[in-house]
Write a protein that holds these residues in place. Structure first.
Motif, short mmCIF file in Angstrom:
data_model
loop_
_atom_site.label_atom_id
_atom_site.label_comp_id
_atom_site.label_asym_id
_atom_site.label_seq_id
_atom_site.Cartn_x
_atom_site.Cartn_y
_atom_site.Cartn_z
N TYR A 69 0.83 -1.20 0.00
CA TYR A 69 0.00 0.00 0.00
C TYR A 69 0.86 1.26 0.00
O TYR A 69 0.67 2.16 -0.83
CB TYR A 69 -0.95 0.00 1.20
CG TYR A 69 -1.66 1.31 1.40
CD1 TYR A 69 -2.75 1.64 0.61
CD2 TYR A 69 -1.23 2.22 2.37
CE1 TYR A 69 -3.40 2.86 0.78
CE2 TYR A 69 -1.88 3.42 2.54
CZ TYR A 69 -2.96 3.74 1.75
OH TYR A 69 -3.60 4.94 1.90
N LEU A 70 1.81 1.33 0.94
CA LEU A 70 2.66 2.53 1.04
C LEU A 70 3.54 2.72 -0.19
O LEU A 70 3.72 3.85 -0.65
CB LEU A 70 3.52 2.46 2.30
CG LEU A 70 2.75 2.65 3.61
CD1 LEU A 70 3.68 2.41 4.80
CD2 LEU A 70 2.13 4.03 3.67
N LYS A 71 4.07 1.64 -0.72
CA LYS A 71 4.91 1.73 -1.91
C LYS A 71 4.11 2.27 -3.09
O LYS A 71 4.56 3.18 -3.80
CB LYS A 71 5.49 0.35 -2.24
CG LYS A 71 6.43 0.33 -3.40
CD LYS A 71 6.97 -1.07 -3.63
CE LYS A 71 7.82 -1.11 -4.89
NZ LYS A 71 8.28 -2.47 -5.17
N THR A 72 2.93 1.73 -3.29
CA THR A 72 2.07 2.18 -4.40
C THR A 72 1.62 3.61 -4.18
O THR A 72 1.63 4.42 -5.12
CB THR A 72 0.86 1.24 -4.54
OG1 THR A 72 1.31 -0.10 -4.67
CG2 THR A 72 0.02 1.62 -5.75
N LYS A 73 1.23 3.94 -2.96
CA LYS A 73 0.77 5.30 -2.67
C LYS A 73 1.89 6.31 -2.90
O LYS A 73 1.66 7.37 -3.51
CB LYS A 73 0.28 5.40 -1.22
CG LYS A 73 -0.28 6.75 -0.89
CD LYS A 73 -0.84 6.81 0.51
CE LYS A 73 -1.40 8.20 0.76
NZ LYS A 73 -1.89 8.37 2.10
N ASN A 74 3.09 6.00 -2.45
CA ASN A 74 4.23 6.91 -2.66
C ASN A 74 4.52 7.09 -4.14
O ASN A 74 4.82 8.21 -4.59
CB ASN A 74 5.47 6.39 -1.93
CG ASN A 74 5.37 6.57 -0.43
OD1 ASN A 74 4.61 7.40 0.06
ND2 ASN A 74 6.12 5.77 0.30
N LYS A 75 4.45 6.01 -4.91
CA LYS A 75 4.69 6.09 -6.35
C LYS A 75 3.65 6.99 -7.02
O LYS A 75 3.99 7.87 -7.83
CB LYS A 75 4.69 4.69 -6.97
CG LYS A 75 5.06 4.67 -8.44
CD LYS A 75 5.32 3.26 -8.92
CE LYS A 75 4.06 2.57 -9.30
NZ LYS A 75 4.27 1.28 -9.95
N LEU A 76 2.37 6.79 -6.68
CA LEU A 76 1.30 7.60 -7.27
C LEU A 76 1.41 9.06 -6.85
O LEU A 76 1.20 9.96 -7.67
CB LEU A 76 -0.06 7.02 -6.88
CG LEU A 76 -0.43 5.70 -7.53
CD1 LEU A 76 -1.69 5.13 -6.91
CD2 LEU A 76 -0.59 5.85 -9.03
N GLU A 77 1.74 9.31 -5.59
CA GLU A 77 1.89 10.70 -5.14
C GLU A 77 3.08 11.38 -5.80
O GLU A 77 3.02 12.58 -6.09
CB GLU A 77 2.00 10.75 -3.62
CG GLU A 77 0.66 10.51 -2.94
CD GLU A 77 0.73 10.56 -1.44
OE1 GLU A 77 1.82 10.41 -0.86
OE2 GLU A 77 -0.35 10.75 -0.83
N LYS A 78 4.12 10.63 -6.07
CA LYS A 78 5.27 11.20 -6.79
C LYS A 78 4.86 11.59 -8.21
O LYS A 78 5.20 12.67 -8.69
CB LYS A 78 6.42 10.19 -6.83
CG LYS A 78 7.66 10.72 -7.48
CD LYS A 78 8.79 9.72 -7.44
CE LYS A 78 10.01 10.29 -8.13
NZ LYS A 78 11.13 9.34 -8.16
N ILE A 79 4.09 10.73 -8.87
CA ILE A 79 3.59 11.05 -10.22
C ILE A 79 2.68 12.27 -10.15
O ILE A 79 2.79 13.19 -10.98
CB ILE A 79 2.85 9.84 -10.83
CG1 ILE A 79 3.82 8.68 -11.08
CG2 ILE A 79 2.15 10.23 -12.14
CD1 ILE A 79 3.13 7.37 -11.42
N MET A 80 1.81 12.32 -9.15
CA MET A 80 0.90 13.45 -8.99
C MET A 80 1.67 14.76 -8.79
O MET A 80 1.34 15.78 -9.40
CB MET A 80 -0.04 13.21 -7.80
CG MET A 80 -1.07 14.31 -7.61
SD MET A 80 -2.30 13.95 -6.34
CE MET A 80 -1.31 13.95 -4.87
N ASN A 81 2.69 14.72 -7.96
CA ASN A 81 3.49 15.93 -7.72
C ASN A 81 4.25 16.37 -8.98
O ASN A 81 4.37 17.57 -9.24
CB ASN A 81 4.46 15.69 -6.57
CG ASN A 81 3.76 15.60 -5.23
OD1 ASN A 81 2.68 16.15 -5.05
ND2 ASN A 81 4.35 14.88 -4.30
N THR A 82 4.73 15.41 -9.74
CA THR A 82 5.43 15.74 -10.99
C THR A 82 4.47 16.40 -11.98
O THR A 82 4.82 17.39 -12.62
CB THR A 82 6.06 14.47 -11.60
OG1 THR A 82 6.92 13.87 -10.64
CG2 THR A 82 6.85 14.80 -12.86
N ILE A 83 3.27 15.87 -12.09
CA ILE A 83 2.26 16.47 -12.98
C ILE A 83 1.91 17.86 -12.48
O ILE A 83 1.79 18.80 -13.27
CB ILE A 83 1.00 15.58 -13.05
CG1 ILE A 83 1.33 14.26 -13.76
CG2 ILE A 83 -0.13 16.30 -13.77
CD1 ILE A 83 0.25 13.22 -13.62
#
Length: 112
Positions: free
Chosen positions: A65-79
Motif C-alpha cells: 500500500y505505502l509503496k504504491t501510494k508513494n509512487k502515485l503521489e510522486k507522479i501526482m506531484n510531478t504532474i
C-alpha cells in the motif's frame, strides 16, 4: 493461411491489445503532458487511482500500500509541477472532458 497473412494477423492483434489496454498513472509520460486538458486528464487518472488504492487499503499489506501510494503521489506531484502554468485558469480547464470528474476525485482524496 500464408506466412504473410499470419504475420499481419499477429501484428493486428498486438496493436489491438496495446490500444485496448486501460491507461494507468504509471503509463503517463510527463513530456507528453502539453496542454491544459492533458494536465486535467493526467491528474484525474492519478487521483482516481489514489482513491481506488485508499478504498482497497484493507485488502493490501501495508508495504504494498505505502509503496504504491508513494509512487502515485510522486507522479501526482510531478504532474502538478509540470502543469503549474495552468493553475488559476479555470476557464480553460472547465472545457476539458474530465474537469468535473477531477473535482469530484480531488474532493474524495482531500486535495483542494
Amino acid at each position: 493461411m500464408t506466412m504473410k497473412q499470419i504475420s499481419f494477423f499477429f501484428i493486428f492483434c498486438l496493436l489491438f491489445n496495446s490500444c485496448a489496454k486501460e491507461k494507468k498513472a504509471e503509463d503517463i509520460v510527463i513530456d507528453e503532458v502539453l496542454t491544459h486538458c492533458d494536465c486535467v486528464n493526467s491528474f484525474y487518472l492519478v487521483v482516481s487511482e489514489l482513491n481506488t488504492l485508499n478504498k482497497n487499503e484493507s485488502n493490501l499489506d501495508s508495504h504494498t500500500y505505502l509503496k504504491t501510494k508513494n509512487k502515485l503521489e510522486k507522479i501526482m506531484n510531478t504532474i502538478d509541477q509540470k502543469c503549474i502554468v495552468f493553475e488559476g485558469d479555470d476557464i480553460e480547464l472547465k472545457i476539458c472532458d474530465n474537469y468535473q470528474n477531477l473535482l469530484l476525485e480531488m474532493d474524495l482524496y482531500g486535495v483542494k
